[in-house]
Write a protein that holds these residues in place. Sequence first.
Motif, PDB file in Angstrom:
ATOM      1  N   THR A  23       0.783  -1.238   0.000  1.00  0.00           N
ATOM      2  CA  THR A  23       0.000   0.000   0.000  1.00  0.00           C
ATOM      3  C   THR A  23       0.816   1.290   0.000  1.00  0.00           C
ATOM      4  N   THR A  24       2.060   1.270   0.488  1.00  0.00           N
ATOM      5  CA  THR A  24       2.804   2.531   0.526  1.00  0.00           C
ATOM      6  C   THR A  24       3.288   2.878  -0.874  1.00  0.00           C
ATOM      7  N   TYR A  25       3.532   4.160  -1.079  1.00  0.00           N
ATOM      8  CA  TYR A  25       4.007   4.599  -2.392  1.00  0.00           C
ATOM      9  C   TYR A  25       5.331   3.924  -2.746  1.00  0.00           C
ATOM     10  N   GLN A  26       6.214   3.754  -1.758  1.00  0.00           N
ATOM     11  CA  GLN A  26       7.503   3.143  -2.042  1.00  0.00           C
ATOM     12  C   GLN A  26       7.347   1.674  -2.420  1.00  0.00           C
ATOM     13  N   GLU A  27       6.484   0.946  -1.710  1.00  0.00           N
ATOM     14  CA  GLU A  27       6.251  -0.460  -2.042  1.00  0.00           C
ATOM     15  C   GLU A  27       5.675  -0.597  -3.447  1.00  0.00           C
ATOM     16  N   ILE A  28       4.727   0.264  -3.781  1.00  0.00           N
ATOM     17  CA  ILE A  28       4.126   0.208  -5.118  1.00  0.00           C
ATOM     18  C   ILE A  28       5.161   0.544  -6.174  1.00  0.00           C
ATOM     19  N   ARG A  67      -4.373 -16.568 -19.781  1.00  0.00           N
ATOM     20  CA  ARG A  67      -3.089 -17.198 -19.497  1.00  0.00           C
ATOM     21  C   ARG A  67      -2.086 -16.158 -19.005  1.00  0.00           C
ATOM     22  N   VAL A  68      -1.138 -16.623 -18.181  1.00  0.00           N
ATOM     23  CA  VAL A  68      -0.145 -15.713 -17.617  1.00  0.00           C
ATOM     24  C   VAL A  68       0.882 -15.362 -18.686  1.00  0.00           C
ATOM     25  N   GLU A  69       1.003 -14.076 -18.951  1.00  0.00           N
ATOM     26  CA  GLU A  69       1.985 -13.599 -19.925  1.00  0.00           C
ATOM     27  C   GLU A  69       3.295 -13.232 -19.221  1.00  0.00           C
ATOM     28  N   ARG A  70       3.171 -12.526 -18.079  1.00  0.00           N
ATOM     29  CA  ARG A  70       4.343 -12.137 -17.297  1.00  0.00           C
ATOM     30  C   ARG A  70       4.038 -12.311 -15.816  1.00  0.00           C
ATOM     31  N   LEU A  71       5.030 -12.759 -15.067  1.00  0.00           N
ATOM     32  CA  LEU A  71       4.934 -12.860 -13.617  1.00  0.00           C
ATOM     33  C   LEU A  71       6.078 -12.078 -12.988  1.00  0.00           C
ATOM     34  N   ARG A  72       5.732 -11.200 -12.081  1.00  0.00           N
ATOM     35  CA  ARG A  72       6.743 -10.485 -11.300  1.00  0.00           C
ATOM     36  C   ARG A  72       6.505 -10.793  -9.829  1.00  0.00           C
ATOM     37  N   VAL A  73       7.495 -11.348  -9.160  1.00  0.00           N
ATOM     38  CA  VAL A  73       7.407 -11.617  -7.726  1.00  0.00           C
ATOM     39  C   VAL A  73       8.003 -10.437  -6.979  1.00  0.00           C
ATOM     40  N   VAL A  74       7.241  -9.863  -6.058  1.00  0.00           N
ATOM     41  CA  VAL A  74       7.716  -8.706  -5.311  1.00  0.00           C
ATOM     42  C   VAL A  74       7.751  -9.060  -3.824  1.00  0.00           C
ATOM     43  N   PHE A  75       8.674  -8.418  -3.129  1.00  0.00           N
ATOM     44  CA  PHE A  75       8.882  -8.676  -1.708  1.00  0.00           C
ATOM     45  C   PHE A  75       8.629  -7.378  -0.947  1.00  0.00           C
ATOM     46  N   PRO A  76       7.449  -7.237  -0.338  1.00  0.00           N
ATOM     47  CA  PRO A  76       7.141  -5.994   0.384  1.00  0.00           C
ATOM     48  C   PRO A  76       8.188  -5.709   1.454  1.00  0.00           C
ATOM     49  N   ARG A  77       8.480  -4.438   1.618  1.00  0.00           N
ATOM     50  CA  ARG A  77       9.459  -4.044   2.644  1.00  0.00           C
ATOM     51  C   ARG A  77       8.883  -4.274   4.031  1.00  0.00           C
ATOM     52  N   PRO A  78       9.698  -4.775   4.956  1.00  0.00           N
ATOM     53  CA  PRO A  78       9.189  -4.976   6.319  1.00  0.00           C
ATOM     54  C   PRO A  78       8.830  -3.660   6.966  1.00  0.00           C
ATOM     55  N   ALA A  79       7.778  -3.675   7.815  1.00  0.00           N
ATOM     56  CA  ALA A  79       7.363  -2.468   8.495  1.00  0.00           C
ATOM     57  C   ALA A  79       8.464  -1.989   9.422  1.00  0.00           C
ATOM     58  N   PRO A  80       8.708  -0.632   9.508  1.00  0.00           N
ATOM     59  CA  PRO A  80       9.773  -0.128  10.356  1.00  0.00           C
ATOM     60  C   PRO A  80       9.458  -0.357  11.825  1.00  0.00           C
TER      61      PRO A  80
END
Length: 314
Positions: free
Chosen positions: A154-159, A301-314
């Motif tokens: 949800t944060t701008y940086q994570e997005i 069908r899946v054309e592209r997959l991007r795996v993202v790792f949300p930043r841990p909460a401070p």
Amino acid sequence: MVPLGPSVEPTDQELTRRAQAGETGALGLLIARHQASMRAVALSLLGYGPDVEDVVQDAALTALRRVGDVRDGAAVGAWLRAIVRNACRMRLRATHEVPGLDGLDQLRLHDDERSQPERHIEQHAMRDWIWEAVGGLPQHLRLVVMLRHFSGITTYQEIADACEVPVGTVRSRLSHARAHMARALAATASQAHGDAAAVTEASRDEAAATLRAWDAGGLPREISELWPAESEMVGRLGRAGERVHPVPVMRHYLEGGVRQHVRHVVAGRDIAIWEMDVTHEGARHVCPPSLAWLMFRRNGRVERLRVVFPRPAP
């Protein structure tokens, strides 16, 4: 022959009653009727600037979620202005990021609401109306809205990390998405809308079936069709200048002891987000406790997959 008198517009009280019964067009009429006074409140508190339109649009979307709270339909105009006033004050006081389209995630039904038929119908109608508007956005705008308001990213940086764009681009895309959605909601208020819950539930079933199949070491036909040979892993787990299929990448981590468990799914026509909890007891690879699959699809069908790792909460 008796002459016809002038047509009588429905009162605020009548429109409120109809909106609370799940008639999305009635709520659209209410918001259009009071939009000028809502904007006037925002101007008086924020002055001239882009925040005014953002707050008015946010307030309209908040009203979608909370129209059932109105007890006196004749005073709905004051209620709408109060939502704007509170949104302005939050914006002026805020020292941290506050989601722009306040409360859209609340349109998901929770278990304790299933015994309330009227609320159930209302929530479904409002949610489907909003998802119709989300689905009409260009893909790059639709993705930031889905992440910001329907996922745990949800944060701008994570997005920005998930979309691989600067934070300023995320802010700009969200602003454009608000304007598009405001127009789309007004234009489609009286139309029938697709069942957003069915799309998400089908995607959740696909997520669970995919993980089961990979854990078992094979892909049944209905799952392999979701991941055709043209599917590509992009982003952090991809390889620059080389096409990498998602299946061997994910199997590599699976064989190394990493396990994923579906926590939340949000899906639209050609974008799906699968959020996963991760366990890796005794694994060769140590992964963050959560991750998300961002899938871009064509013809189902899946054309592209991007795996993202949300930043841990401070």
